[in-house]
Design a protein around this motif. Structure first.
Motif, PDB file in Angstrom:
ATOM      1  N   ALA A 191       1.011  -9.289  17.325  1.00  0.00           N
ATOM      2  CA  ALA A 191      -0.437  -9.217  17.113  1.00  0.00           C
ATOM      3  C   ALA A 191      -0.874 -10.229  16.061  1.00  0.00           C
ATOM      4  N   ARG A 192      -2.066 -10.796  16.239  1.00  0.00           N
ATOM      5  CA  ARG A 192      -2.552 -11.774  15.269  1.00  0.00           C
ATOM      6  C   ARG A 192      -2.998 -11.079  13.991  1.00  0.00           C
ATOM      7  N   LEU A 193      -3.114 -11.874  12.931  1.00  0.00           N
ATOM      8  CA  LEU A 193      -3.476 -11.334  11.627  1.00  0.00           C
ATOM      9  C   LEU A 193      -4.989 -11.250  11.474  1.00  0.00           C
ATOM     10  N   VAL A 194      -5.445 -10.177  10.894  1.00  0.00           N
ATOM     11  CA  VAL A 194      -6.844 -10.002  10.524  1.00  0.00           C
ATOM     12  C   VAL A 194      -6.865  -9.603   9.052  1.00  0.00           C
ATOM     13  N   GLY A 248     -16.293  -6.291 -13.752  1.00  0.00           N
ATOM     14  CA  GLY A 248     -14.944  -5.746 -13.710  1.00  0.00           C
ATOM     15  C   GLY A 248     -14.852  -4.295 -13.320  1.00  0.00           C
ATOM     16  N   ARG A 249     -15.982  -3.665 -13.010  1.00  0.00           N
ATOM     17  CA  ARG A 249     -15.961  -2.235 -12.699  1.00  0.00           C
ATOM     18  C   ARG A 249     -15.773  -1.955 -11.206  1.00  0.00           C
ATOM     19  N   THR A 250     -15.823  -2.982 -10.377  1.00  0.00           N
ATOM     20  CA  THR A 250     -15.559  -2.820  -8.953  1.00  0.00           C
ATOM     21  C   THR A 250     -14.441  -3.761  -8.556  1.00  0.00           C
ATOM     22  N   LEU A 251     -13.415  -3.215  -7.944  1.00  0.00           N
ATOM     23  CA  LEU A 251     -12.260  -3.992  -7.512  1.00  0.00           C
ATOM     24  C   LEU A 251     -12.373  -4.256  -6.012  1.00  0.00           C
ATOM     25  N   ALA A 252     -12.410  -5.521  -5.642  1.00  0.00           N
ATOM     26  CA  ALA A 252     -12.445  -5.904  -4.230  1.00  0.00           C
ATOM     27  C   ALA A 252     -11.046  -6.342  -3.814  1.00  0.00           C
ATOM     28  N   VAL A 253     -10.485  -5.671  -2.813  1.00  0.00           N
ATOM     29  CA  VAL A 253      -9.148  -6.013  -2.334  1.00  0.00           C
ATOM     30  C   VAL A 253      -9.250  -6.509  -0.896  1.00  0.00           C
ATOM     31  N   LEU A 254      -8.470  -7.536  -0.593  1.00  0.00           N
ATOM     32  CA  LEU A 254      -8.413  -8.126   0.736  1.00  0.00           C
ATOM     33  C   LEU A 254      -6.977  -8.027   1.225  1.00  0.00           C
ATOM     34  N   ILE A 255      -6.787  -7.365   2.372  1.00  0.00           N
ATOM     35  CA  ILE A 255      -5.432  -7.126   2.889  1.00  0.00           C
ATOM     36  C   ILE A 255      -5.291  -7.796   4.250  1.00  0.00           C
ATOM     37  N   PRO A 256      -4.487  -8.851   4.350  1.00  0.00           N
ATOM     38  CA  PRO A 256      -4.213  -9.442   5.662  1.00  0.00           C
ATOM     39  C   PRO A 256      -3.133  -8.618   6.388  1.00  0.00           C
ATOM     40  N   HIS A 257      -3.428  -8.140   7.595  1.00  0.00           N
ATOM     41  CA  HIS A 257      -2.470  -7.305   8.322  1.00  0.00           C
ATOM     42  C   HIS A 257      -2.639  -7.546   9.824  1.00  0.00           C
ATOM     43  N   ARG A 258      -1.724  -6.969  10.596  1.00  0.00           N
ATOM     44  CA  ARG A 258      -1.794  -7.157  12.051  1.00  0.00           C
ATOM     45  C   ARG A 258      -2.974  -6.385  12.632  1.00  0.00           C
ATOM     46  N   GLN A 259      -3.555  -6.978  13.650  1.00  0.00           N
ATOM     47  CA  GLN A 259      -4.743  -6.390  14.243  1.00  0.00           C
ATOM     48  C   GLN A 259      -4.467  -5.005  14.808  1.00  0.00           C
ATOM     49  N   SER A 260      -3.230  -4.787  15.250  1.00  0.00           N
ATOM     50  CA  SER A 260      -2.907  -3.498  15.865  1.00  0.00           C
ATOM     51  C   SER A 260      -2.758  -2.381  14.836  1.00  0.00           C
ATOM     52  N   GLU A 261      -2.659  -2.735  13.540  1.00  0.00           N
ATOM     53  CA  GLU A 261      -2.509  -1.726  12.497  1.00  0.00           C
ATOM     54  C   GLU A 261      -3.889  -1.287  12.001  1.00  0.00           C
ATOM     55  N   ARG A 262      -4.045  -0.026  11.752  1.00  0.00           N
ATOM     56  CA  ARG A 262      -5.304   0.517  11.262  1.00  0.00           C
ATOM     57  C   ARG A 262      -5.080   1.131   9.876  1.00  0.00           C
ATOM     58  N   ILE A 263      -6.029   0.873   8.980  1.00  0.00           N
ATOM     59  CA  ILE A 263      -5.937   1.433   7.629  1.00  0.00           C
ATOM     60  C   ILE A 263      -6.609   2.799   7.630  1.00  0.00           C
ATOM     61  N   ALA A 264      -5.834   3.836   7.302  1.00  0.00           N
ATOM     62  CA  ALA A 264      -6.362   5.196   7.301  1.00  0.00           C
ATOM     63  C   ALA A 264      -7.030   5.544   5.970  1.00  0.00           C
ATOM     64  N   ASP A 265      -6.486   5.047   4.853  1.00  0.00           N
ATOM     65  CA  ASP A 265      -7.024   5.452   3.556  1.00  0.00           C
ATOM     66  C   ASP A 265      -6.655   4.407   2.506  1.00  0.00           C
ATOM     67  N   VAL A 266      -7.544   4.201   1.558  1.00  0.00           N
ATOM     68  CA  VAL A 266      -7.285   3.359   0.381  1.00  0.00           C
ATOM     69  C   VAL A 266      -7.697   4.167  -0.838  1.00  0.00           C
ATOM     70  N   SER A 267      -6.749   4.447  -1.717  1.00  0.00           N
ATOM     71  CA  SER A 267      -7.033   5.253  -2.906  1.00  0.00           C
ATOM     72  C   SER A 267      -6.659   4.471  -4.163  1.00  0.00           C
ATOM     73  N   VAL A 268      -7.271   4.876  -5.268  1.00  0.00           N
ATOM     74  CA  VAL A 268      -7.037   4.207  -6.554  1.00  0.00           C
ATOM     75  C   VAL A 268      -6.685   5.250  -7.596  1.00  0.00           C
ATOM     76  N   SER A 269      -5.666   4.973  -8.375  1.00  0.00           N
ATOM     77  CA  SER A 269      -5.366   5.777  -9.558  1.00  0.00           C
ATOM     78  C   SER A 269      -5.295   4.823 -10.746  1.00  0.00           C
ATOM     79  N   GLU A 270      -5.778   5.266 -11.889  1.00  0.00           N
ATOM     80  CA  GLU A 270      -5.833   4.372 -13.039  1.00  0.00           C
ATOM     81  C   GLU A 270      -5.654   5.137 -14.337  1.00  0.00           C
TER      82      GLU A 270
END
Length: 336
Positions: free
Chosen positions: A68-71, A26-48
């Motif tokens: 655009a297709r989903l990835v 439970g100490r590592t959170l794995a997240v899966l985000i389906p989004h359009r291929q043309s979109e780029r993820i710049a940052d993923v942050s966590v606050s708790e």
């Protein structure tokens, strides 16, 4: 894992959902985000904090193509504490995303969920102990398994309902004891232990004339408040409370008997047929105190109404036994 999402009309809409799971206890959170291929993820942050975990996803400032297709993008995010029962939220450029815990088809749950891991750990411990053995205290188990106490308590609740453990009031949690074969008899219930032992029997806990409550009155075709004879017995197995038998007989019907000491035998002999209902139940607070059990303990209850040859009720018997130990035998006796 395969994922199919409906087509969206707006190019700037956030993803339809996000999936998550945990690893490393439970100490590592794995997240899966389906989004359009043309979109780029710049940052993923966590606050708790002690109550919640928030994941913030920021995309790069690129135009999103509607066709655009989903990835899918996967990020593994370390947490300072196990996720446990904390509330998890996720946003995409500030917009909330609906969440769903990932359980891939055809793959066993690897215990990523803190609750599932707690249950697996407890089941492993139970299998090393003898029936009736006490489990360590909640505090000791929490430290030993490195699981939050609330998560551990929920896991114990589920194992209680599943009949793997039982709680005793003011005493603790114990490994479920051996099963008992229960047969319905004219007198209520007959116990036939699968693993025989000493200490089987019953004791009378009540014998009194009382007013019929609504349930008793309905079964006996009486008006609530009519007088009935109440005979209550406590069933013992291995010298411990196992169940309760409550027998109610209308005083007006008893007046038809020839009198003691043969009254009850004469009365029971008038039974022409019986109506029986069986259901899962829980004990009322007074019953739980008598049985020395938690009210969460699953119970097996059956109600039997004896009728005479005119169809009029003669008596009503309610049997309540521990659901984690009872095996109900409904087979008919062999014909002679």
């Amino acid at each position: 894992m395969s994922l199919t999402l409906p087509a969206t009309t707006g190019a700037d809409r956030p993803p339809a959902l996000g999936l998550w799971s945990t690893t490393d206890h439970g100490r590592t959170l794995a997240v899966l985000i389906p989004h359009r291929q043309s979109e780029r993820i710049a940052d993923v942050s966590v606050s708790e904090n002690s109550r919640a975990v928030q994941v913030r996803i920021t995309r790069a400032g690129l135009p999103a193509a509607a066709g655009a297709r989903l990835v899918r993008s996967i990020r593994n995010l370390p947490l300072t504490l196990p996720l446990g029962n904390r509330r998890l939220t996720m946003t995409w450029d500030g917009e909330p995303i609906p969440l769903l815990q990932a359980v891939p088809a055809g793959v066993e749950d690897g215990g990523g969920s803190a609750s599932e891991r707690a249950k697996k750990e407890l089941v492993g411990l139970i299998e090393t102990l003898e029936p009736g053995s006490a489990l360590p205290s909640e505090r000791a188990l929490s430290e030993r398994l490195d699981i939050a106490r609330m998560t551990l308590r929920n896991a114990v609740d589920e194992l209680t309902l599943a009949g793997r453990v039982s709680r005793r009031r003011g005493s603790g949690t114990y490994v479920a004891e051996s099963k008992l074969l229960c047969r319905i008899t004219p007198d209520g219930v007959n116990l036939d232990p699968v693993a025989p032992g000493a200490g089987f029997g019953h004791v009378h806990v009540v014998r009194d004339v009382v007013e019929a409550d609504s349930d008793v009155a309905a079964d006996l075709a009486l008006a609530p408040g009519d007088l009935v004879l109440h005979i209550g017995r406590l069933l013992l197995a291995d010298h411990r409370p196992f169940g309760l038998i409550s027998r109610h007989i209308p005083i007006a019907r008893l007046a038809e008997t020839p009198g003691a000491p043969s009254a009850m035998r004469w009365f029971t002999g008038r039974t022409a047929r019986e109506e029986t209902r069986i259901q899962l139940s829980t004990a009322s607070p007074p019953e739980a105190r008598t049985l020395d059990l938690s009210q969460l303990q699953p119970m097996l209850a059956w109600h039997k109404t004896a009728l005479d040859d005119t169809g009029a009720p003669l008596e009503r018997t309610r049997v309540l036994v521990r659901g984690d130990r009872a095996i109900l035998d409904l087979s008919s006796p062999p014909s002679t």
